[in-house]
Write a protein that holds these residues in place. Structure first.
Motif, PDB file in Angstrom:
ATOM      1  N   SER A  14       2.163   1.110   0.965  1.00 17.01           N
ATOM      2  CA  SER A  14       2.681   2.208   0.143  1.00 17.01           C
ATOM      3  C   SER A  14       3.248   1.685  -1.168  1.00 17.01           C
ATOM      4  O   SER A  14       3.056   2.283  -2.240  1.00 17.01           O
ATOM      5  CB  SER A  14       3.754   2.984   0.904  1.00 17.01           C
ATOM      6  OG  SER A  14       3.201   3.586   2.059  1.00 17.01           O
ATOM      7  N   GLU A  15       3.942   0.554  -1.116  1.00 18.39           N
ATOM      8  CA  GLU A  15       4.491  -0.035  -2.336  1.00 18.39           C
ATOM      9  C   GLU A  15       3.370  -0.548  -3.236  1.00 18.39           C
ATOM     10  O   GLU A  15       3.448  -0.454  -4.466  1.00 18.39           O
ATOM     11  CB  GLU A  15       5.440  -1.180  -1.987  1.00 18.39           C
ATOM     12  CG  GLU A  15       6.729  -0.719  -1.336  1.00 18.39           C
ATOM     13  CD  GLU A  15       7.530  -1.885  -0.774  1.00 18.39           C
ATOM     14  OE1 GLU A  15       8.745  -1.703  -0.556  1.00 18.39           O
ATOM     15  OE2 GLU A  15       6.954  -2.977  -0.557  1.00 18.39           O
TER      16      GLU A  15
ATOM     17  N   ARG B  17       1.350  -7.197   3.609  1.00 19.86           N
ATOM     18  CA  ARG B  17       2.682  -7.749   3.321  1.00 19.86           C
ATOM     19  C   ARG B  17       2.624  -9.254   3.109  1.00 19.86           C
ATOM     20  O   ARG B  17       3.298  -9.794   2.226  1.00 19.86           O
ATOM     21  CB  ARG B  17       3.646  -7.414   4.466  1.00 19.86           C
ATOM     22  CG  ARG B  17       4.215  -5.995   4.392  1.00 19.86           C
ATOM     23  CD  ARG B  17       5.414  -5.845   5.323  1.00 19.86           C
ATOM     24  NE  ARG B  17       5.007  -5.931   6.723  1.00 19.86           N
ATOM     25  CZ  ARG B  17       4.729  -4.878   7.481  1.00 19.86           C
ATOM     26  NH1 ARG B  17       4.803  -3.665   6.975  1.00 19.86           N
ATOM     27  NH2 ARG B  17       4.369  -5.033   8.736  1.00 19.86           N
TER      28      ARG B  17
ATOM     29  N   ARG C 158       4.252  -6.896  -0.426  1.00 23.15           N
ATOM     30  CA  ARG C 158       4.587  -5.480  -0.543  1.00 23.15           C
ATOM     31  C   ARG C 158       3.925  -4.725   0.599  1.00 23.15           C
ATOM     32  O   ARG C 158       2.912  -5.171   1.135  1.00 23.15           O
ATOM     33  CB  ARG C 158       4.134  -4.914  -1.888  1.00 23.15           C
ATOM     34  CG  ARG C 158       4.999  -5.330  -3.056  1.00 23.15           C
ATOM     35  CD  ARG C 158       4.584  -4.654  -4.355  1.00 23.15           C
ATOM     36  NE  ARG C 158       3.419  -5.280  -4.943  1.00 23.15           N
ATOM     37  CZ  ARG C 158       2.857  -4.886  -6.076  1.00 23.15           C
ATOM     38  NH1 ARG C 158       3.349  -3.848  -6.731  1.00 23.15           N
ATOM     39  NH2 ARG C 158       1.803  -5.511  -6.559  1.00 23.15           N
ATOM     40  N   THR C 159       4.490  -3.581   0.935  1.00 22.53           N
ATOM     41  CA  THR C 159       3.849  -2.737   1.928  1.00 22.53           C
ATOM     42  C   THR C 159       2.667  -2.032   1.269  1.00 22.53           C
ATOM     43  O   THR C 159       2.587  -1.948   0.034  1.00 22.53           O
ATOM     44  CB  THR C 159       4.824  -1.680   2.465  1.00 22.53           C
ATOM     45  OG1 THR C 159       5.157  -0.779   1.399  1.00 22.53           O
ATOM     46  CG2 THR C 159       6.090  -2.328   3.010  1.00 22.53           C
TER      47      THR C 159
ATOM     48  N   GLY D  57       1.897   2.458  -4.959  1.00 20.54           N
ATOM     49  CA  GLY D  57       2.809   2.890  -6.007  1.00 20.54           C
ATOM     50  C   GLY D  57       2.333   4.157  -6.673  1.00 20.54           C
ATOM     51  O   GLY D  57       1.968   5.137  -6.036  1.00 20.54           O
TER      52      GLY D  57
ATOM     53  N   ARG E  67       1.238 -11.386  -8.979  1.00 20.55           N
ATOM     54  CA  ARG E  67       1.034 -10.019  -9.444  1.00 20.55           C
ATOM     55  C   ARG E  67       0.564  -9.973 -10.896  1.00 20.55           C
ATOM     56  O   ARG E  67       0.073  -8.941 -11.349  1.00 20.55           O
ATOM     57  CB  ARG E  67       2.330  -9.215  -9.301  1.00 20.55           C
ATOM     58  CG  ARG E  67       2.794  -9.077  -7.857  1.00 20.55           C
ATOM     59  CD  ARG E  67       4.090  -8.296  -7.770  1.00 20.55           C
ATOM     60  NE  ARG E  67       4.620  -8.273  -6.408  1.00 20.55           N
ATOM     61  CZ  ARG E  67       5.767  -7.705  -6.068  1.00 20.55           C
ATOM     62  NH1 ARG E  67       6.501  -7.093  -6.990  1.00 20.55           N
ATOM     63  NH2 ARG E  67       6.190  -7.738  -4.814  1.00 20.55           N
TER      64      ARG E  67
END
Length: 495
Positions: free
Chosen positions: A184-185, A176, A181-182, A188, A70
């Motif tokens: 939606s995540e 994922r 992360r999904t 953010g 990330r």
């Protein structure tokens, strides 16, 4: 592991330890204890050697179960310059996958374009990149999805299909797996605000090493064709804009010239697309136009060792060899530019665009059309151009050859075969074929011996055509140094 492979991995670890950005995109570092893969220049604490594994592509790291870091976002690293140099099956396949062929035509379509079986293509890609065409395309889809999630307000379901996924479930599973992360995540709070549709998709297009932005923007500005291109602003703060003819629709690309100092290793770009499925293809075409996957260190090492080019290379670090946003368009423009000045060629191009180009749904500033398709030119009278009959016949013949596939200039075209086919057309000689090969096909090793600017540049530097053999495989970059030397010499005389 062989001794050679072990030594290679040791040198790669040294690059990681020194956070050497020169190798970003050339290989990827996966850390077994964290399950994360990074670019070599990642600012995180350097992992222990025994915990590190190296992969030749992001897709290979993902295939092995690692997720993207990330912090350094390895999926945004510039592409390996090796694929620009190589003209073999793997190099051609990588360029086609980048252009979105697997998403549009499947592996069978990719193999058909390359003239090999699907099994052969998969085997060779896996041997060299650690991943086959499906995995490479999947990595590209994941990156496209992340960009759309974080820069647009498109619904997640629409993003899944726009990025090229066959189903929402496949999209969710891939996001994922790659980003931990999904969707939606991952989105953010970074989704674009309301009104984004007018603002386009903002991007940072990475490059490695120094980038001679002024020379690239000068090059494009001098050749800009009204109706499909424009450059606004002053040197050091220019905005280059152009229309794009894409597989699913049309687009407008905006690229801003970076400030001379204090800028990161990227160009700011904004894409306005009529169909978001064209995002990855549009990105790759802009990258080719601005030569963003080049390796300026390798170019400088070879050309800078030559006594004739040593000073120009030192004076203009990161000089690029601009490619083309549309290879077929660039071929037509090469014919328009035969034996005329740059300004005259641009005027001819503007006339051609106004008469035969496809109008945009609505004008975007001074941008009104996309460049004419080859099939349109194949049967056009072209009387508006005021050119000799022979030149107009050449344009029609080229348009017909591009339309029926006699000449192929797509991202995976065989450069040697394309040049032979071009030379077989009446009215196309070595200069035109070579210029098309250099720009439309992105060949980094073309020497335009018959070009007047090249001759003047050689004279200005005290070099001769025979010296060009020492400049392989980067002769296209040498040509740009020669053109610049010729321009500088003319300017000095005028003063």
């Amino acid at each position: 592991m062989t001794d050679t492979a072990s030594r290679l991995d040791d040198s790669r670890y040294q690059a990681v330890s020194s956070r050497d950005a020169r190798f970003d995109g050339e290989f990827f570092t996966a850390v077994k204890t964290t399950g994360i893969y990074c670019r070599p220049s990642c600012p995180a604490v350097t992992p222990k050697r025994r915990n590190v594994h190296f992969y030749p592509s992001a897709a290979a790291a993902q295939r092995a179960g690692f997720r993207a870091c990330r912090r350094c976002r390895p999926d945004t690293a510039p592409g390996s310059a090796e694929w620009n140099v190589r003209a073999d099956l793997v190099g051609r396949a990588v360029r086609l996958i980048g252009d979105g062929v697997v998403d549009r035509e499947g592996v069978a379509g990719l193999a058909a374009r390359l003239g090999y079986s699907s099994r052969q293509v998969n085997r060779q890609l896996t041997e060299e990149l650690g991943a086959g065409p499906v995995a490479l395309a999947r990595a590209q889809r994941a990156h496209t999805a992340r960009v759309l999630l974080q820069t647009t307000v498109m619904p997640v379901t629409e993003i899944a299909f726009a990025a090229g996924f066959a189903s929402v479930r496949q999209f969710n599973d891939t996001i994922r797996a790659v980003y931990a992360r999904t969707p939606s995540e991952l989105r953010g709070r970074s989704g674009a605000p309301a009104g984004h549709a007018r603002a386009g998709v903002p991007l940072r297009l990475a490059h490695r090493g120094p980038y001679a932005a002024r020379q690239v923007f000068d090059f494009l500005e001098r050749r800009a064709i009204a109706g499909i291109e424009e450059t606004t602003g002053t040197p050091g703060a220019r905005l280059y804009r152009r229309t794009l003819r894409l597989p699913y629709g049309t687009g407008v690309a905006e690229v801003r010239e970076p400030a001379a100092a204090g800028h990161g290793d990227w160009l700011d770009c904004r894409l306005h697309l009529t169909d978001p499925r064209d995002l990855s293809t549009a990105v790759q075409r802009v990258r080719r136009l601005f030569d963003l996957d080049a390796d300026p260190y390798a170019v400088a090492e070879r050309l800078g060792a030559d006594p004739h080019l040593r000073a120009p290379v030192a004076a203009r670090p990161g000089l690029r060899s601009p490619g083309a946003a549309d290879a077929e368009e660039q071929a037509v423009r090469a014919v328009l530019g035969q034996q005329v000045s740059l300004s005259a060629a641009a005027k001819l191009g503007a006339t051609l665009v106004a008469a035969y180009g496809k109008p945009l749904a609505a004008p975007d500033g001074t941008l009104t059309h996309v460049f004419p398709e080859p099939a349109t030119l194949a049967d056009a009278a072209l009387d508006e151009l005021g050119m000799p009959d022979a030149r107009r016949r050449t344009l029609r013949t080229l348009g017909r050859a591009l339309a029926d596939g006699t000449v192929r200039l797509d991202a995976g075209a065989d450069r040697e075969a394309a040049e032979r086919a071009l030379l077989g057309l009446p009215g196309i000689g070595p200069w035109t074929a070579g210029y098309i090969r250099m720009r439309a096909l992105g060949d980094p090793d073309v020497f335009l011996q018959g070009d007047a600017g090249v001759r003047h540049g050689l004279a200005a530097l005290g070099a001769g055509p025979a010296d060009a053999e020492a400049w392989r495989p980067w002769r296209s970059y040498a040509v740009h140094h020669l053109w610049t030397a010729a321009t500088d010499r003319t300017a000095a005389k005028d003063d």
